[in-house]
Design a protein around this motif. Structure first.
Motif, PDB file in Angstrom:
ATOM      1  N   VAL A 182      33.557  41.365  31.560  1.00  0.00           N
ATOM      2  CA  VAL A 182      32.993  40.209  31.630  1.00  0.00           C
ATOM      3  C   VAL A 182      33.232  39.512  33.119  1.00  0.00           C
ATOM      4  O   VAL A 182      34.348  39.650  33.661  1.00  0.00           O
ATOM      5  CB  VAL A 182      33.319  39.106  30.349  1.00  0.00           C
ATOM      6  CG1 VAL A 182      34.745  38.913  30.331  1.00  0.00           C
ATOM      7  CG2 VAL A 182      32.375  38.068  30.209  1.00  0.00           C
ATOM      8  N   LEU A 183      32.127  38.722  33.524  1.00  0.00           N
ATOM      9  CA  LEU A 183      32.470  37.849  34.818  1.00  0.00           C
ATOM     10  C   LEU A 183      32.780  36.604  34.447  1.00  0.00           C
ATOM     11  O   LEU A 183      32.067  35.782  33.765  1.00  0.00           O
ATOM     12  CB  LEU A 183      31.311  37.960  35.790  1.00  0.00           C
ATOM     13  CG  LEU A 183      31.127  39.457  35.996  1.00  0.00           C
ATOM     14  CD1 LEU A 183      29.789  39.496  37.212  1.00  0.00           C
ATOM     15  CD2 LEU A 183      31.969  40.329  36.809  1.00  0.00           C
ATOM     16  N   LEU A 184      33.874  35.947  34.873  1.00  0.00           N
ATOM     17  CA  LEU A 184      34.052  34.789  34.673  1.00  0.00           C
ATOM     18  C   LEU A 184      33.660  33.867  35.941  1.00  0.00           C
ATOM     19  O   LEU A 184      33.771  34.172  36.853  1.00  0.00           O
ATOM     20  CB  LEU A 184      35.669  34.582  34.882  1.00  0.00           C
ATOM     21  CG  LEU A 184      36.498  35.055  33.692  1.00  0.00           C
ATOM     22  CD1 LEU A 184      37.979  34.892  33.822  1.00  0.00           C
ATOM     23  CD2 LEU A 184      35.961  34.851  32.256  1.00  0.00           C
ATOM     24  N   PRO A 185      32.745  32.860  35.595  1.00  0.00           N
ATOM     25  CA  PRO A 185      32.074  32.215  36.703  1.00  0.00           C
ATOM     26  C   PRO A 185      33.210  31.497  37.696  1.00  0.00           C
ATOM     27  O   PRO A 185      33.234  31.645  38.816  1.00  0.00           O
ATOM     28  CB  PRO A 185      31.294  30.909  36.045  1.00  0.00           C
ATOM     29  CG  PRO A 185      31.182  31.692  34.689  1.00  0.00           C
ATOM     30  CD  PRO A 185      32.119  32.505  34.386  1.00  0.00           C
ATOM     31  N   VAL A 186      34.363  31.064  37.071  1.00  0.00           N
ATOM     32  CA  VAL A 186      35.209  30.252  38.021  1.00  0.00           C
ATOM     33  C   VAL A 186      36.840  30.919  37.293  1.00  0.00           C
ATOM     34  O   VAL A 186      36.978  30.836  36.126  1.00  0.00           O
ATOM     35  CB  VAL A 186      35.346  28.809  37.794  1.00  0.00           C
ATOM     36  CG1 VAL A 186      36.503  28.030  38.056  1.00  0.00           C
ATOM     37  CG2 VAL A 186      34.044  28.212  38.032  1.00  0.00           C
ATOM     38  N   PHE A 187      37.517  31.620  38.237  1.00  0.00           N
ATOM     39  CA  PHE A 187      38.903  31.905  38.113  1.00  0.00           C
ATOM     40  C   PHE A 187      39.742  31.243  39.230  1.00  0.00           C
ATOM     41  O   PHE A 187      39.711  31.446  40.152  1.00  0.00           O
ATOM     42  CB  PHE A 187      38.969  33.263  38.095  1.00  0.00           C
ATOM     43  CG  PHE A 187      40.318  33.976  37.859  1.00  0.00           C
ATOM     44  CD1 PHE A 187      40.867  34.130  36.479  1.00  0.00           C
ATOM     45  CD2 PHE A 187      41.117  34.323  38.815  1.00  0.00           C
ATOM     46  CE1 PHE A 187      42.314  34.457  36.455  1.00  0.00           C
ATOM     47  CE2 PHE A 187      42.516  34.763  38.901  1.00  0.00           C
ATOM     48  CZ  PHE A 187      42.918  34.731  37.409  1.00  0.00           C
ATOM     49  N   GLN A 188      40.943  30.537  38.541  1.00  0.00           N
ATOM     50  CA  GLN A 188      41.911  29.796  39.351  1.00  0.00           C
ATOM     51  C   GLN A 188      43.250  30.352  38.925  1.00  0.00           C
ATOM     52  O   GLN A 188      43.582  30.098  37.699  1.00  0.00           O
ATOM     53  CB  GLN A 188      41.680  28.479  39.457  1.00  0.00           C
ATOM     54  CG  GLN A 188      40.389  28.029  40.333  1.00  0.00           C
ATOM     55  CD  GLN A 188      40.425  26.478  39.979  1.00  0.00           C
ATOM     56  OE1 GLN A 188      39.734  25.705  38.741  1.00  0.00           O
ATOM     57  NE2 GLN A 188      40.749  25.828  41.029  1.00  0.00           N
ATOM     58  N   LEU A 189      44.045  31.095  39.768  1.00  0.00           N
ATOM     59  CA  LEU A 189      45.119  31.661  39.328  1.00  0.00           C
ATOM     60  C   LEU A 189      46.048  30.465  39.365  1.00  0.00           C
ATOM     61  O   LEU A 189      46.126  29.617  40.119  1.00  0.00           O
ATOM     62  CB  LEU A 189      45.738  32.574  40.360  1.00  0.00           C
ATOM     63  CG  LEU A 189      47.057  33.321  40.029  1.00  0.00           C
ATOM     64  CD1 LEU A 189      46.940  34.279  38.974  1.00  0.00           C
ATOM     65  CD2 LEU A 189      47.416  34.204  41.208  1.00  0.00           C
ATOM     66  N   SER A 190      46.842  30.459  38.110  1.00  0.00           N
ATOM     67  CA  SER A 190      48.086  29.180  38.005  1.00  0.00           C
ATOM     68  C   SER A 190      49.335  29.635  37.371  1.00  0.00           C
ATOM     69  O   SER A 190      49.481  31.024  37.066  1.00  0.00           O
ATOM     70  CB  SER A 190      47.321  28.200  36.874  1.00  0.00           C
ATOM     71  OG  SER A 190      47.073  28.754  35.610  1.00  0.00           O
TER      72      SER A 190
END
Length: 492
Positions: free
Chosen positions: A8-16
């Protein structure tokens, strides 16, 4: 057998990462525990590479799924690790890797104890998961369920995945996952310089021999391209006009007129076609005039492999595009684009009815958008879908029921149009064959004359193939007739 969804493609991914409340970059997140219950809260911050000064934030990040549609942590960690090593990652590349690992995970989940099997490398070679998966892919090839090239790529991705697991000490196999053989490859560059390169192959690699169909009528030019005949070119433009899609008509016209690829035609900018006094130059192939349009890095127009090229835009085509650029139809679409994304100094020339680009430029795709709400790349799908749903059915209904083509075939069609025009000048002794060869190479931006010669030899090669087959067919029929005359065939 229907394949399961592998990613699945995540529209927004920010590593935290977790942090403390006194961290200056700390953000608070509250998780509700139900009515009347106090919420659970914690502090986190987005991960930043202090040395490189960049964040690990991505659009359309692929998450690999297992057989139960749950994220596969190990596979997704591998994709993230590969992304972190790239300063300007092309997400489509990592989406393809996720597809390959998703296929491997799907196979693992059909085996007993898949979570253990992935790390089991016993003494007997054929019980190791790498060899077992290779055998499975070979079976799929034999059954026609997967192309050899796809199987080769999937196995290569699995090998790279295990190298990463071992190098990062996720596990150490009891016995090697494969056997390696070193080799040296010697080849010549396009400038004729001999180059030697070391390589490593494994005994789990899958060979994908190329089989060419001489009757397919293809030219290998960055992919298998089929030049359309003059009649076929007229048919597709007639169909596109009949269906009322001005933008798809102009995109195809531009590709036929310049040899541009879809990513180039789809990323043309308004500013390129609104010059009040454009300067025209003499065309390379006749007495006409052309507008020399620069494309590549720094121009806003994408090209394959970021190559700097110059498009020879015929003056009538440039003038038509100038009229379209200033039309109310184009202005309305730019208005929709501005309403969604804000004003820009270099808007796209072609936009869909909803104000979206037909092809998202590489520079914009690399720019992280925290508000992205789609789960797919914009790489010309609206054009391809229009051809599939409207143009091809129209041509089959009105002209040729077996007609087919792909958008990239228009590049080969331009190449053949120019080749035939120039070869006619060669026959009339207006130009030499070497000059014609050089012009075709320049017009199509080929690195090597070997690709150019495919165009020059195309017609004669196809005619020779058909003449040879037809001639042999007559000879074969003669042998059959001779055999029939000498046979006593009676019904008993």
């Amino acid at each position: 057998m229907k394949e399961l969804r592998r990613k699945v493609l995540l529209p927004v991914f920010q590593l935290s990462e977790l942090t403390m409340a006194d961290d200056p970059r700390a953000l608070k997140r509250v998780i509700k525990q139900g009515k009347g219950q106090p919420g659970f809260s914690y502090f986190y911050r987005f991960v930043q590479d202090d040395h490189a000064g960049r964040w690990f934030s991505y659009n359309l990040f692929p998450v690999i799924l297992d057989r139960h549609a749950a994220p596969w942590p190990l596979g997704s960690l591998y994709i993230l690790a590969q992304l972190e090593a790239e300063a300007s990652p092309a997400m489509s590349t990592f989406q393809a890797k996720a597809d390959d690992l998703g296929a491997y995970k799907e196979w693992l989940d059909t085996q007993d104890c898949p979570d253990d099997l992935i790390f089991q490398f016993p003494k007997i070679k054929l019980r190791r998961p790498t060899y077992r998966y290779r055998g499975y892919l070979q079976q799929q090839i034999q059954a026609g369920e997967v192309a050899p090239s796809t199987a080769k790529r999937r196995m290569g991705t699995v090998v790279a995945f295990y190298r990463w697991l071992i190098d990062n000490n996720y596990f150490q196999p009891e016995y090697p996952p494969w056997e390696e053989t070193q080799y040296r490859l010697i080849f010549k560059t396009t400038e004729g310089v001999a180059v030697s390169k070391k390589g490593v192959s494994t005994d789990v690699s899958i060979r994908a021999p190329k089989s060419e169909d001489p009757f397919a009528g293809n030219i290998q030019d960055g992919g298998k391209l089929r030049p359309l005949t003059g009649k076929e070119q007229n048919w597709i433009l007639e169909a596109t006009k009949a269906k009322g899609n001005t933008e798809c008509y102009l995109i195809q016209l531009f590709m036929l007129a310049t040899g541009a690829r879809i990513q180039t035609a789809g990323t043309l900018r308004l500013t390129h076609f609104t010059h009040p006094n454009p300067g025209y130059a003499k065309a390379l192939t006749g007495d006409g005039q052309v507008f020399k349009l620069k494309a590549g890095p720094g121009t806003g127009i994408d090209t394959k492999n970021d190559k700097n090229i110059v498009l020879q835009v015929p003056r009538p085509v440039y003038e038509l595009f100038h009229i379209y650029a200033l039309s109310d139809r184009a202005k309305v679409r730019r208005g929709w684009f501005a309403a969604k994304h804000g004003e820009t100094t270099s808007p796209y020339l072609f936009l869909t009815q909803q104000g979206n680009p037909y092809y998202l430029a590489k520079a914009e795709a690399l720019h992280f958008n925290p508000n992205l709400d789609r789960r797919h790349d914009k790489t010309g799908q609206p054009v391809r879908q229009f051809l599939k749903d409207h143009v091809i059915p129209y041509v089959r209904e009105h002209h040729d029921k077996h007609f087919h083509y792909r958008i990239h075939d228009l590049r080969a069609s331009f190449g053949m149009n120019m080749t035939e025009l120039l070869m006619e000048l060669v026959r009339k002794e207006v130009i030499t064959l070497s000059r014609a060869r050089m012009i075709v190479k320049d017009l199509l931006w080929h690195e090597s004359y070997a690709t150019t010669d495919l165009y020059l030899d195309y017609r004669s090669q196809m005619e020779a193939i058909y003449q040879a087959v037809n001639g042999y067919g007559k000879q074969l029929q003669g042998w059959i007739d001779q055999a029939m005359k000498g046979m006593d065939v009676t019904d008993e």
